[in-house]
Design an enzyme around this catalytic site. Sequence first.
Site, short mmCIF file in Angstrom:
data_model
loop_
_atom_site.label_atom_id
_atom_site.label_comp_id
_atom_site.label_asym_id
_atom_site.label_seq_id
_atom_site.Cartn_x
_atom_site.Cartn_y
_atom_site.Cartn_z
CD GLU A 41 8.56 32.55 9.83
OE1 GLU A 41 7.83 33.49 10.18
OE2 GLU A 41 9.54 32.68 9.07
CD GLU A 88 8.69 35.98 13.42
OE1 GLU A 88 8.49 36.68 12.38
OE2 GLU A 88 9.63 35.17 13.51
#
Length: 236
Positions: free
Chosen positions: A53, A149
């Site tokens: 991220e 995820e």
Amino acid sequence: MMPQIGLGCIGGKDTRAALDKEVANGKYNAQLEAFYKVLLDLDRPSFTRIGYEFECDWNGYSPKSYKIVFITIFKAFKEKNIKSAAVWCSGGGSANFIGLEKLMAYYPGDQYVDWWGIDVFSPEEFDHSGLKNFFDAAHIHKKPVMIGECTPRFVGVLDGRISWDKWFKPFFEMLNDNPGIKAFCYINWDWEYWSNKNGFPWHDWKEARIEKNAFVLEAYKTEMEKPIFIHIQTPK
């Protein structure tokens, strides 16, 4: 088991406490060496989402130092014969799909990346143009994609068929419609419990443990029996 590891370079809980500059400057070389040793001792294939991220505000990475960190770790994997694929993993919709031009400012280069990755949570992300653009770009760069995820954020599992139709059904449709996706990792958590335990603001992400609803569990098992999924065969 093939572990998927999220390797962060941060010093706080989603507070922009980035340490990528320090890691790039060698301050945490000892910690990296300890990490490499764990992977060598593990001695099996794995995935490492390096600085996952990377574009998200809560991490606070800078493109320049982030790329140095990624390349440093990638090279170490190759030099030490570590069996871990280096995954370049975007925050996707959680970072408001910032656009490929801004995203590529963080890209280390095709020669230093094994997989592309992106995290997908809320159902409105599945058919978002930003996600499609990411998949298309991965194809152009000839990289397999991992959903690093995923979890039914704000939906959960407890509503059974309603939960399935709202999140799981479109999720699996997304997987089927995009053959460039070669792996996904589902977070099977009680988000409220872990929010309280770890001090994160995830209390309204709901109960995501598949086994907590019979309808969702059976429907999930049915999906997993489809031939697009590869399962590890356990020796008898």
